[in-house]
Motif scaffolding. Structure first.
Motif, PDB file in Angstrom:
ATOM      1  N   ARG A  34      32.710 -24.642 -16.744  1.00 48.26           N
ATOM      2  CA  ARG A  34      31.433 -24.678 -16.272  1.00 48.26           C
ATOM      3  C   ARG A  34      30.922 -23.737 -15.118  1.00 48.26           C
ATOM      4  NH1 ARG A  34      30.086 -30.841 -15.791  1.00 48.26           N
ATOM      5  NH2 ARG A  34      30.211 -30.539 -17.878  1.00 48.26           N
ATOM      6  N   THR A  35      32.140 -23.621 -14.440  1.00 40.41           N
ATOM      7  CA  THR A  35      31.962 -22.404 -13.135  1.00 40.41           C
ATOM      8  C   THR A  35      32.592 -21.584 -13.351  1.00 40.41           C
ATOM      9  OG1 THR A  35      31.844 -24.495 -11.811  1.00 40.41           O
ATOM     10  CG2 THR A  35      32.090 -22.627 -10.878  1.00 40.41           C
ATOM     11  N   LYS A  36      31.879 -20.347 -14.042  1.00 39.10           N
ATOM     12  CA  LYS A  36      32.545 -19.113 -14.641  1.00 39.10           C
ATOM     13  C   LYS A  36      33.322 -18.361 -13.472  1.00 39.10           C
ATOM     14  CE  LYS A  36      31.888 -14.907 -17.348  1.00 39.10           C
ATOM     15  NZ  LYS A  36      32.080 -14.214 -16.419  1.00 39.10           N
ATOM     16  N   SER A  37      32.694 -18.592 -12.096  1.00 40.99           N
ATOM     17  CA  SER A  37      33.246 -17.790 -10.942  1.00 40.99           C
ATOM     18  C   SER A  37      34.689 -18.062 -10.654  1.00 40.99           C
ATOM     19  CB  SER A  37      32.319 -17.992  -9.722  1.00 40.99           C
ATOM     20  OG  SER A  37      32.404 -19.559  -9.403  1.00 40.99           O
ATOM     21  N   LYS A  38      35.112 -19.428 -10.924  1.00 39.06           N
ATOM     22  CA  LYS A  38      36.538 -19.848 -10.596  1.00 39.06           C
ATOM     23  C   LYS A  38      37.141 -18.993 -11.668  1.00 39.06           C
ATOM     24  CE  LYS A  38      36.152 -24.560  -9.121  1.00 39.06           C
ATOM     25  NZ  LYS A  38      36.538 -26.136  -9.359  1.00 39.06           N
ATOM     26  N   LYS A  58      31.466 -19.108 -19.665  1.00 34.92           N
ATOM     27  CA  LYS A  58      31.036 -20.219 -18.991  1.00 34.92           C
ATOM     28  C   LYS A  58      30.589 -21.216 -20.455  1.00 34.92           C
ATOM     29  CE  LYS A  58      26.655 -21.855 -17.033  1.00 34.92           C
ATOM     30  NZ  LYS A  58      27.477 -22.908 -15.898  1.00 34.92           N
TER      31      LYS A  58
END
Length: 418
Positions: A34-38, A58
């Protein structure tokens, strides 16, 4: 071969990095969360360290349509679910719709235990089984015929416990016993992270598990206990004397079904007094509740708010020192003679951090997740339907544990748990 890894928490990051080490098997890896930055951060960290091609995406793992679209666009050989246990069923549904192999590390839990539909099934199960755990395998086992008809494999619970402990059981049954009578699963974490209170994996899952009623399997039925009612002390190799408490754990149910002739199965986990005191206090004031409350016009779930306050388990690696010792003590008979063995692994928190930037709790779950996925993708553990780890040949899994960082020992005639 392509693999889709859903989730990017502490365990997921270990699994991703170990898949990158096995780049002769996992040639392409898609990390989705859900958090693509991770996902992007982990992918960037692995650039130049693996031959595997890593991409990110994502996705909301609560939404079957999103999962189906992602799987159809990427076309992986398998999906490794290292998201939350709440999302097991949606990911299984997506794998079923796309005819893609499925692997996870923990059985399904319902996030909303006040949901009438879930509650009805749960209360029926309590009457049938006689124990009140909010998590069990029945929801996922119900998919067996559908997965079998689709010609795809679902491997459930390939973490350490569940997972490795079940493979240990299958290995003991294959190589050491004609009949196993008792299994005691011992999970000892001798690590120290320096915080007054923190959990070594997802706080919401951890605290729900520990604060719930305990239970064990004996003579064909479940015996339920009060939370942390049964306490024992054990001297763990590499760690020392620790207090351990009997808990309900999902692999008990699976082993009772698949290890023929077993008369008793128990699960124990170690806790320090500080942890228990903090947990009891939080429970007494309602902070472990999953029921939403209204606070200043906003709806919040107490245990999720607590999770936001506690240290993120994925950040504990740099400061955690000490070792874990997790394994199984078996008693039974071989060639008419009574015998006992202890199969276990010792894992060093600091060594894990040096290798993959993780503490040992995430490491001991993430490594078996990769091994399970590898065996499914390579066709070594691959039959249509829904299965637990002890239902396959344990030997290739045990060999892979030694190869990929979780070497095990066998001790003859160990000290038994009374």
């Amino acid at each position: 071969m392509k693999i889709l890894i859903i989730g990017c928490g502490g365990v997921a990051q270990v699994a991703i990095k170990k898949c990158c080490q096995a780049d002769d098997v996992f040639t392409e890896i898609l990390i989705a969360s859900r958090t693509k930055s991770k996902c992007d951060k982990v992918a960037a960290e692995m650039q130049g360290k693996t031959k595997a091609k890593i991409t990110t995406a994502k996705v909301d793992a609560d939404k079957v349509d999103e999962l189906v679209a992602l799987i159809n666009s990427y076309k992986p050989a398998a999906v490794l679910n290292v998201a939350l246990p709440y999302q097991d069923l949606t990911i299984m549904e997506a794998c079923l719709k796309t005819k893609t192999h499925y692997i996870d590390t923990a059985n399904y839990e319902c996030e909303d235990t006040d949901n009438p539909e879930w509650r009805a099934v749960y209360e029926k199960r309590v009457k049938e089984k006689g124990f009140t755990a909010y998590f069990d395998y029945s929801w996922q086992w119900a998919y067996h015929e559908k997965f079998k008809k689709a010609g795809i494999c679902a491997l459930l619970g390939t973490g350490f416990d569940p997972g490795v402990t079940q493979v240990f059981s299958a290995y003991a049954q294959k190589h050491y016993f004609d009949t196993i009578e008792t299994i005691d699963i011992l999970d000892c974490n001798g690590g120290d992270h320096g915080y007054a209170f923190a959990t070594n994996f997802n706080p919401e899952i951890n605290l729900r598990e520990v604060s719930a009623n305990g239970s064990y399997w004996e003579n064909g039925k479940w015996i339920e206990t009060e939370p942390l009612e049964i306490k024992r002390e054990y001297n763990f190799d590499g760690v020392g004397n620790k207090d351990m408490y009997l808990l309900h754990h999902e692999e008990i149910e699976s082993l009772a079904k698949n290890i023929k002739g077993v008369k008793r199965i128990r699960f124990f986990m170690t806790f320090g007094q500080s942890y228990i005191q903090h947990m009891n206090c939080l429970q007494n004031v309602g902070m472990l509740s999953t029921t939403p409350i209204n606070y200043e016009g906003k709806e919040i779930v107490p245990i999720q708010f607590l999770k936001a306050l506690l240290p993120d388990p994925s950040t504990l690696g740099p400061r955690t020192k000490g070792k874990t010792n997790i394994g199984c003590i078996f008693t039974g008979y071989k060639d008419g003679k009574k015998k006992s063995i202890y199969i276990y692994n010792i894992c060093d928190h600091q060594e894990c951090y040096k290798e993959v930037g993780s503490q040992a709790i995430s490491y001991t779950t993430g490594v078996p997740a990769m091994i399970g996925a590898m065996l499914v993708i390579k066709g070594i553990w691959n039959k249509a339907g829904v299965y637990n780890a002890e239902e396959f040949d344990p030997d290739p899994y045990m060999e892979a544990l030694n190869k990929y960082g979780l070497p095990w020992k066998v001790e003859e005639n160990p000290v038994l748990v009374d």
